[in-house]
Design an enzyme around this catalytic site. Structure first.
Site, PDB file in Angstrom:
ATOM      1  N   GLY A 211       0.914  -1.260   0.105  1.00  0.00           N
ATOM      2  CA  GLY A 211       0.013   0.175   0.002  1.00  0.00           C
ATOM      3  C   GLY A 211       0.842   1.523   0.246  1.00  0.00           C
ATOM      4  N   ASN A 212       0.440   2.425   0.178  1.00  0.00           N
ATOM      5  CA  ASN A 212       0.932   3.648   0.254  1.00  0.00           C
ATOM      6  C   ASN A 212       0.217   4.359   1.241  1.00  0.00           C
ATOM      7  OD1 ASN A 212      -1.007   5.501  -1.039  1.00  0.00           O
ATOM      8  ND2 ASN A 212      -0.911   3.718  -2.634  1.00  0.00           N
ATOM      9  N   ARG A 213       0.904   5.655   1.481  1.00  0.00           N
ATOM     10  CA  ARG A 213       0.211   6.575   2.736  1.00  0.00           C
ATOM     11  C   ARG A 213      -0.395   7.607   2.369  1.00  0.00           C
ATOM     12  NH1 ARG A 213       4.988   6.722   6.489  1.00  0.00           N
ATOM     13  NH2 ARG A 213       4.589   9.091   6.717  1.00  0.00           N
ATOM     14  N   SER A 214      -1.153   7.512   1.264  1.00  0.00           N
ATOM     15  CA  SER A 214      -2.011   8.655   0.846  1.00  0.00           C
ATOM     16  C   SER A 214      -3.509   8.604   1.739  1.00  0.00           C
ATOM     17  CB  SER A 214      -2.292   8.332  -0.671  1.00  0.00           C
ATOM     18  OG  SER A 214      -3.573   9.128  -1.075  1.00  0.00           O
TER      19      SER A 214
ATOM     20  N   ALA B 175      -3.348   7.666  -5.142  1.00  0.00           N
ATOM     21  CA  ALA B 175      -1.963   7.215  -5.579  1.00  0.00           C
ATOM     22  C   ALA B 175      -2.367   5.832  -5.591  1.00  0.00           C
ATOM     23  CB  ALA B 175      -1.174   7.433  -3.842  1.00  0.00           C
TER      24      ALA B 175
END
Ligand code: CTP
Length: 404
Positions: free
Chosen positions: A208-211, A275
């Site tokens: 995943g990512n931090r958005s 993102a």
């Protein structure tokens, strides 16, 4: 400058109790609120509550304090009129210019932005009479927020719920911030993606990512405040649904692509604020991946995800559609942004610098809006809503004239 003057009109529906919370938000954030309830609404919330919470008298009739000519003065001096809840009857009266109590008189004398937050049963909302009244009000420049879907009075569920007071408050704030009477995105459908995709490795793990989704949600809120119909494709966000927005929840990049393409078919603008993971695990393990004593972990093989922004930019689902991308960069921000704008083929690219503590999850943002015509517009550090409004300004003047 004095406090902005807001008229809170309350018509006779059970959701009137939620207007108490809206009133509290408005007064606590420095607005001078005058509540104008209809006689029917007093069956749900009494005059004393409105007077106590607003610090102003709350009258329903034009026959009280006649020497002050309230039926003209309240509307004339308002900076914003918000009617919440707006019943089917109130929308009908407003659409036809009836003026049989203080609220309907106020609606005729107001020259400021007017916002309606309808709440009623689904059948009443969907009735052609109501829909025609809503269309009439919108044509004349009023902002009518789409009701939310959910639990209604009694056992029913469906479209017709009053959106959360906090979210109605955000719409009011957006309208007041722009200080423009006519919403400029009326009749437009905009699609926004927000949040960050998650690519599952097994039933419990993902890449995943931090958005956080906050910039995308700010875009959705501001678009509603400017009159647009909004579809928000939200990937793994933990934020409240903005008022008047059709929220489609997705998990992975492939799901996001499908939802965005579906909604984009009749959209005037697509803004890719999400993102999106560029890669996903080549294989999904149906059961939890276990560590094995004495063995190195197996490398994770990845495959490319579709590039939704590039795909939509190259093959626009609708003629004249404006496509906006975002670029989160850590180094050589502008040079990378310019190259990305060309590579993706979108009309606008919003470039911002990211780092662990920067942009992700924060309420503020700073960016440069790059356009395919070569223009570059720096937007100073400020609320994500302010950047969102700059983006919509740029989108609005690139949109072709409205179709009849
Ligand atoms: N995007 C997309 N589909 C993808 C990846 C990204 O639609 N598979 C969109 C994002 O929503 C964003 C823009 O493309 O609007 C920029 O994404 P970014 O990941 O920063 O760009 P990349 O092309 O992946 O470049 P790089 O990772 O090399 O920086």
């Amino acid at each position: 400058m004095g406090k902005p003057k807001v008229v809170l009109g309350v018509s006779g529906g059970i959701a009137a109790y939620k207007a108490c919370e809206l009133l509290r938000r408005l007064t606590e954030s420095g607005h001078d609120v005058r509540v104008v309830p209809t006689a029917a609404s007093l069956n749900f919330v009494g005059e004393a509550t409105w007077a106590a919470l607003s610090g102003n008298p709350a009258s329903t009739e034009v026959w009280e304090t006649v020497h002050e000519v309230p039926h003209v003065r309240i509307g004339q001096s308002a900076d914003l009129v918000i009617v919440a809840p707006a019943t089917a009857d109130m929308l009908a009266k407003a659409a036809h210019g009836l003026a049989d109590d203080l609220l309907t008189n106020t609606l005729l004398t107001a020259r400021c932005p007017v916002v309606f937050a309808p709440a009623m049963h689904t059948e009443m909302w969907e009735h052609p009479a109501t829909q025609e009244n809503v269309a009439t009000l919108r044509r004349r420049g009023a902002l009518v927020i789409e009701p939310a879907v959910g639990r209604l009075t009694g056992k029913d569920t469906g479209k017709g719920r009053l959106p959360d007071p906090e979210e109605i408050f955000e719409v009011c704030r957006g309208v007041l911030a722009r200080g423009v009477t006519e919403p400029d995105l009326v009749g437009r459908h905009v699609v926004i993606s927000a949040g960050g995709t998650r690519e599952p490795l097994d039933p419990v793990r993902f890449l995943g990512n931090r958005s956080s989704g906050k910039q995308g949600y700010a875009l959705a809120r501001t678009a509603v405040a400017r009159g647009a119909r909004v579809t928000l494709v939200a990937a793994n966000t933990a934020l409240a649904d903005p008022a008047g927005v059709d929220v489609v929840g997705v998990g992975t990049a492939v799901q996001l692509r499908e939802a965005v393409l579906k909604a984009a078919a009749d959209a005037d603008a697509v803004v890719m604020a999400a993102a999106v993971a560029d890669f996903r695990p080549a294989e999904y393990a149906g059961g939890k991946i276990k560590k094995k004593d004495g063995q190195d972990p197996a490398p994770v093989a990845l495959v490319r995800n579709p590039d939704v922004l590039a795909e939509i930019s190259a093959d626009r689902p609708r003629d004249g559609q404006v496509v906006v991308g975002f670029a989160a960069e850590t180094d050589d921000v502008l040079a990378n942004g310019r190259a990305k704008l060309r590579r993706k083929g979108c009309d606008l690219l919003v470039v911002n610098e990211v780092g662990e503590a920067k942009t992700f999850g924060s309420e503020e943002n700073e960016a440069v809006v790059l356009a395919s015509d070569g223009s570059e517009l720096p937007v100073p550090y400020g609320p994500k809503e302010a950047l969102a409004d700059v983006i919509w300004d740029q989108v609005a003047h690139r949109l072709p004239a409205r179709r009849a």
